[in-house]
Structure formats: C-alpha cells, structure tokens
Design an enzyme around this catalytic site. Structure first.
Site, PDB file in Angstrom:
ATOM      1  CE  LYS A   1      43.477  53.576  38.487  1.00  0.00           C
ATOM      2  NZ  LYS A   1      43.466  52.580  37.428  1.00  0.00           N
TER       3      LYS A   1
ATOM      4  CB  THR B   1      45.759  45.488  43.385  1.00  0.00           C
ATOM      5  OG1 THR B   1      44.899  44.606  42.458  1.00  0.00           O
ATOM      6  CG2 THR B   1      46.552  44.566  44.494  1.00  0.00           C
TER       7      THR B   1
ATOM      8  NE  ARG C   1      36.644  53.651  38.244  1.00  0.00           N
ATOM      9  CZ  ARG C   1      37.073  53.593  37.236  1.00  0.00           C
ATOM     10  NH1 ARG C   1      36.689  54.110  35.938  1.00  0.00           N
ATOM     11  NH2 ARG C   1      38.538  52.913  37.330  1.00  0.00           N
TER      12      ARG C   1
ATOM     13  CE  LYS D   1      40.575  47.639  33.709  1.00  0.00           C
ATOM     14  NZ  LYS D   1      39.887  47.148  35.091  1.00  0.00           N
TER      15      LYS D   1
ATOM     16  CB  ALA E   1      39.084  56.996  33.226  1.00  0.00           C
TER      17      ALA E   1
ATOM     18  CG  PHE F   1      42.183  53.861  32.046  1.00  0.00           C
ATOM     19  CD1 PHE F   1      42.449  52.555  31.815  1.00  0.00           C
ATOM     20  CD2 PHE F   1      40.947  54.392  31.402  1.00  0.00           C
ATOM     21  CE1 PHE F   1      41.642  51.628  31.585  1.00  0.00           C
ATOM     22  CE2 PHE F   1      39.961  53.242  31.065  1.00  0.00           C
ATOM     23  CZ  PHE F   1      40.365  51.950  30.901  1.00  0.00           C
TER      24      PHE F   1
ATOM     25  CG  PHE G   1      53.963  41.741  38.635  1.00  0.00           C
ATOM     26  CD1 PHE G   1      53.208  40.982  37.860  1.00  0.00           C
ATOM     27  CD2 PHE G   1      53.448  43.234  39.024  1.00  0.00           C
ATOM     28  CE1 PHE G   1      51.821  41.607  37.444  1.00  0.00           C
ATOM     29  CE2 PHE G   1      52.156  43.393  38.415  1.00  0.00           C
ATOM     30  CZ  PHE G   1      51.548  42.590  37.722  1.00  0.00           C
TER      31      PHE G   1
ATOM     32  CD1 TRP H   1      47.750  40.544  43.232  1.00  0.00           C
ATOM     33  CD2 TRP H   1      49.238  38.620  43.707  1.00  0.00           C
ATOM     34  NE1 TRP H   1      47.397  39.442  42.262  1.00  0.00           N
ATOM     35  CE2 TRP H   1      48.173  38.223  43.025  1.00  0.00           C
ATOM     36  CE3 TRP H   1      49.904  37.832  44.375  1.00  0.00           C
ATOM     37  CZ2 TRP H   1      47.908  36.701  42.656  1.00  0.00           C
ATOM     38  CZ3 TRP H   1      50.125  36.556  43.923  1.00  0.00           C
ATOM     39  CH2 TRP H   1      49.081  36.031  43.297  1.00  0.00           C
TER      40      TRP H   1
END
Length: 556
Positions: free
Chosen positions: A72, A74, A95, A106, A274, A302, A382, A410
């Site tokens: 998210k 990224t 954030r 994480k 969140a 999230f 991916f 990415w």
C-alpha cells in the site's frame, strides 16, 4: 538477484530538502532543518494558505493484509511519482513508522523497491523525534497522575479506576499488565498499571487530529485519565498539565518533509496504528499538501475495513476533507492466501485459489462504494505472478465492472504507475456522493452495528457485560455522540485473525470500550486485539547490524 529495499535506498543520491521544497513553492523561511535531507514545515505555511482552494485528495487503501504483502505504501509513493511525471503538481502524505514493528516482524513503512521515501534509515529509526516526544508526553501524564495520588490525592482519584496507561514505542508483551509503586512508601502508591505501544496512545491520536497548537492543548486537556471514588471523570486539565504537554509537543506537531527516490516532496507525520487507533497521518500534514499541490496521495493503514473506514468516518469528518478517488491495492500473492493457499506455496501458479480470494477484494470494493466514492483496483505486481494469473484477475475485474490497473512501481518507480495515474486523474474529475456511513447522533450500539454489518459483513454485534456497563456510563456522561474507532484484527474482515477471504455468518464481539475524549472518538475493542504487541520468536532486530563506517544492514 534482486536488490533489497535498503540497498536501493542507499544508492539514491538525495537532493537537499530545500531544493525538494522549492518544487512546491516552499522557501527556507518555512523549513526547520534536521540535517540536509529532512525538515519540519512551519505551521505558518498552512495558515497563510488557508483560503486557497484544496487540490484533489486520493486515498490509497488495500485488501486485508497477509504475510505475502500488499504494498500500500509502495503504491502510494509510486502513484505520487507517476503523477509528477505526468506534470501534475503532486505531494504525498504518509504516516511515520513505529519502532515496534521495525524491530519486530513487519519491518519499515517507507515504501519499497523503486517507490520509496528517503532517507529510509532515518525515517524508520528516530527520524525527527516525534515518537519520542509523544512517548514523553504520554508518560508525563502518568508521572503527574501518580505523583498527585502520592502527594495527598486532592482529586480523590480511585486507584482501582485509573484508565491512563504508560507507553513505549516497542513491542514488549511483558508490559501489558504490571504492578507499580511496590516497595517502600516513598516509591508511590501501589496499583495495577500497564503499557500501550506509543502509536496506540491517545496523545498520538490527538496530535494527528489537532488543527493548531491551541487545538492540540485543548484536546490534551480533555483526555480522560481516571475516575474519582464517586465515579466522576478526571481529565488531564484537572491535573493542570495540558500546557506542559503542548510544550513537549511544540515541534512534534509540525509535519516532516522528506523526498521520494524520484525527489518529489513527501510529508510524513504521525503514526497511529489502524488496528487499534485511527490509522491516518495528521490532518495538518494532509491539509498542508492539499493547499500546496494540485493532487495529494495519502494512505490509511491496513485494509479498507480499518484504515479507509476510519479515514472516511473519522478523519474526513473532523478535518472537513472531501476525497476525490480511492485506490484499492491488492496482490495476486495475497489474493491466493485469501483463497486458502499456504504461505510457502504462494509462488506456485493457482488461478482457482486467486479467484476464490477475490471475495476479499470484492468486499473492500463494496465498502468504498458505500461511501459514494469512485475507485480503481491497483494490482501491485510481484515477480512470481504468472501471465495466466494476471489475465484471470483482469478478466475478473472486467466481468464485475471494476476499473483496474497493473502497477509495477516496485520495479519501475513512477514509470510503473503511469497507467494507474492517468486513470486516477480521470476518476478525480467525476462527481461523487461521499458521505460518512453513520450519523454521530446515532446510539453507540447502532454506530458499531453499522460498521460491523456494512464494512465487515457481520451478521451483528455481541457486547460483553463490561461493554454494556461502559455504554450505559458513556450515555450518562454524554459521550455517546462521537464517532467510533474500532480496534480489530487487521488480518480478517471478522474479529478472528484466522478467517481469510470474506467470511459469512459471524458476529463481532465488543469486549470493552475506551473513551478517547481528546481525540473525540470512542474506541471499541473487539476479539483478541492488543494495544501492546509482542515480538515474534525471531525478531527482525536479530538480522540488523551497523558497520564501523555507519552503514546499516538488514533494516528492510
């Protein structure tokens, strides 16, 4: 061999932050430097531009996260870079990461690959000290509260009914329930206490929802800390320390400016989780971006069941914000996990499981549509995605009428989101009928029921006896006309982290409620969600190091 996010970030030649700021018309007079590559932005900048028309506001959300990752942040960074490549004056609002997840499981929160915010090491570690200031303010309240009790307790505080907890920006399960003041009388009054992680502190929520320094001080004063022996509320202002707290936070309230790998401006400010808080960056940072740029891209933590719901029901309501479009991020890997594929098998092609997992994506799309907002699905690509899987997902979106774009940020940075950016610009021109899901005048039970049934897909809500007693008290106190901030697992639409996909036939269990009166909402804790996480068996910290030259390894 792919480079790590950290290696990519370390190869970037950063521009001085004054040059990045100049791209959006911010001069050195409005910057407070923290080295060459990061700075605080003065609050005067927002005040001077308060009458300027807002730019377009784009929210990036996602499906329920899995270990496979969604990207998210990224996508948020890549989309912002893509819009700037198109010649759209764009800023990004994010954030700040918490040290707990950084050292836990994480990892960092500055994007990934070639869609990152830098200096990545600084952002993920101490940054400009905001987290430390928030921790200090929180614990100053605890220290003054316990000192007041020790020094005679003029407020008649019931030591069995102290609601305020200490905090630490670290995952430490041993601090969830502790006993303080033990030993000699000089050590204070003995009582039960506990710690939250800093990002779950109400001070964090207050900082992110405050619109000025004076508003911050007022909100800090309104925070509930305890009840007296007559069951009457005791607030921070009763301790007389709201001025001191605002003083501690005088710099933390100012947004932080950094840059993307493509040298575009980013404001990173505040970091409430969140799943246990409202999951959005500060109103001040978002409003500053909206005044300085034609497009602002921001994210909410999230899945859409948590961050987006709170962004649209809480932050937009308090900040008088009007979003123009929503991007819903998903990965084929995560969709396969929602289709009940084991994590270790996600690299194997499995079209059937992926399509089964699309039920989770469909529910989040439904949630965004209920808010009356235009949306687009961004598939964060991916390397393990197969052509058959991509084609099947594109066909699923077409068959169900969902606009979508394959995002390659990415690997390619902003270039990988040009298609997404073009479609988002078009969405922003559409008229929308955005409105929060519920009226704050509704009862506490009805507001929670609305979120549980409309956003989670639950059949209803079950309240514990403790929760029922708390609701009765809050009704009596007049605290019932506030938004609801749900504390729920991020892993599932339900309150059971093990239920993937789009579960049916379940109830949401509210075990207790906490009034965040300074923030201006009620927190409803569901299932087994915790406000102080623990570390995994092998914390990420075990794989981190720094060499003699100061080069960091293993941070992300």
């Amino acid at each position: 061999m792919f480079k790590t996010d950290l290696e990519i970030a370390q190869e970037c030649v950063l521009e001085p932050i004054r040059d990045v700021a100049a791209k959006i018309g911010v001069t050195e007079d409005d910057l407070e430097y923290y080295g060459k590559y990061k700075a605080k932005v003065s609050l005067d900048l927002l005040n001077r531009n308060k009458d300027k028309e807002d730019g377009k506001l784009i929210l990036v959300t996602a499906i329920n996260p899995t270990k496979a990752g969604e990207g998210k942040s990224t996508t948020t960074v890549g989309l912002g870079d893509a819009l700037n490549r198109m010649g759209k004056k764009t800023m990004i609002a994010l954030r700040e990461p918490s040290l707990g997840p950084v050292f836990g499981l994480k990892g960092g929160a500055a994007g990934g690959g070639y869609a990152q915010v830098v200096p990545m090491e600084d952002i993920n570690l101490h940054f400009t000290g905001d987290m430390h200031a928030i921790t200090t303010a929180n614990n100053l309240i605890s220290a003054c509260l316990d000192n007041h009790i020790h020094q005679g307790n003029a407020l008649d505080i019931d030591i069995e009914h102290v609601t305020w907890k200490r905090c630490l920006d670290m995952n430490d399960r041993t601090l969830r329930n502790i006993r303080i003041g033990m030993g000699a009388k000089a050590n204070g009054v003995e009582r039960q206490d506990g710690f939250n992680i800093t990002v779950a502190s109400e001070v964090m929520a207050v900082l992110c929802l405050a619109t000025s320094l004076s508003d911050l001080k007022t909100r800090l004063g309104n925070m509930l800390v305890a009840y007296n022996t007559k069951n009457e509320p005791i607030y921070v202002k009763d301790l007389g320390i709201e001025g001191a707290l605002a003083m501690v936070l005088k710099d933390a309230i100012k947004p932080n400016m950094v840059q993307t790998l493509e040298h575009n401006p980013v404001l990173i400010h505040g970091g409430p989780f969140a799943n246990i808080a409202h999951g959005c960056n500060s109103i001040l940072a978002t409003k500053t971006c909206l005044k300085l740029a034609d497009y602002t891209v921001t994210e909410a933590g999230f899945g859409a069941d948590l961050g987006a719901e709170k962004f649209l029901d809480i932050k937009c309501r308090f900040g008088n914000l009007k979003p123009n479009a929503v991007v819903i991020v998903a990965t084929i890997r995560a969709l396969k996990q929602h289709g009940n594929v084991a994590y270790e098998d996600l690299k194997e092609e499995n079209v059937e499981a992926m399509l089964e997992g699309c039920a989770n994506l469909a529910k989040h799309i439904d949630t965004v549509k209920q808010f009356g907002l235009p949306y687009i699905v961004a598939i964060n690509e991916f390397a393990s995605d197969t052509p058959k899987e991509v084609e099947a997902l594109e066909n699923w979106c077409k068959e169900h009428g969902h606009p979508m774009s394959l995002s390659q940020v990415w690997a390619k940075g902003g270039e990988g989101a040009l298609d997404l950016a073009e479609k988002v610009v078009a969405l922003c021109e559409e008229e929308n009928s955005y409105a929060p899901l519920y009226d704050v005048e509704d009862s506490i039970e009805d507001k929670i029921h609305t979120i549980a049934t409309k956003v989670y897909g639950a059949d209803g809500v079950e309240f514990s006896e403790e929760a029922k007693q708390q609701i009765a008290l809050y009704n009596k106190m007049g605290w019932d006309k506030m938004p609801i901030c749900m504390a729920k697992t991020q892993m599932s639409l339900s309150d059971d982290a093990k239920k993937y996909g789009a579960p049916k036939g379940f109830m949401i269990t509210v075990r207790e409620l906490n009034p965040s009166l300074g923030a201006g909402f009620l927190v409803a804790l569901t299932g087994k969600v915790l406000t102080m996480p623990g570390l995994p068996a092998v914390p990420a910290a075990n794989n981190m190091d720094i060499d003699e030259e100061g080069h960091i390894k293993g941070l992300f």
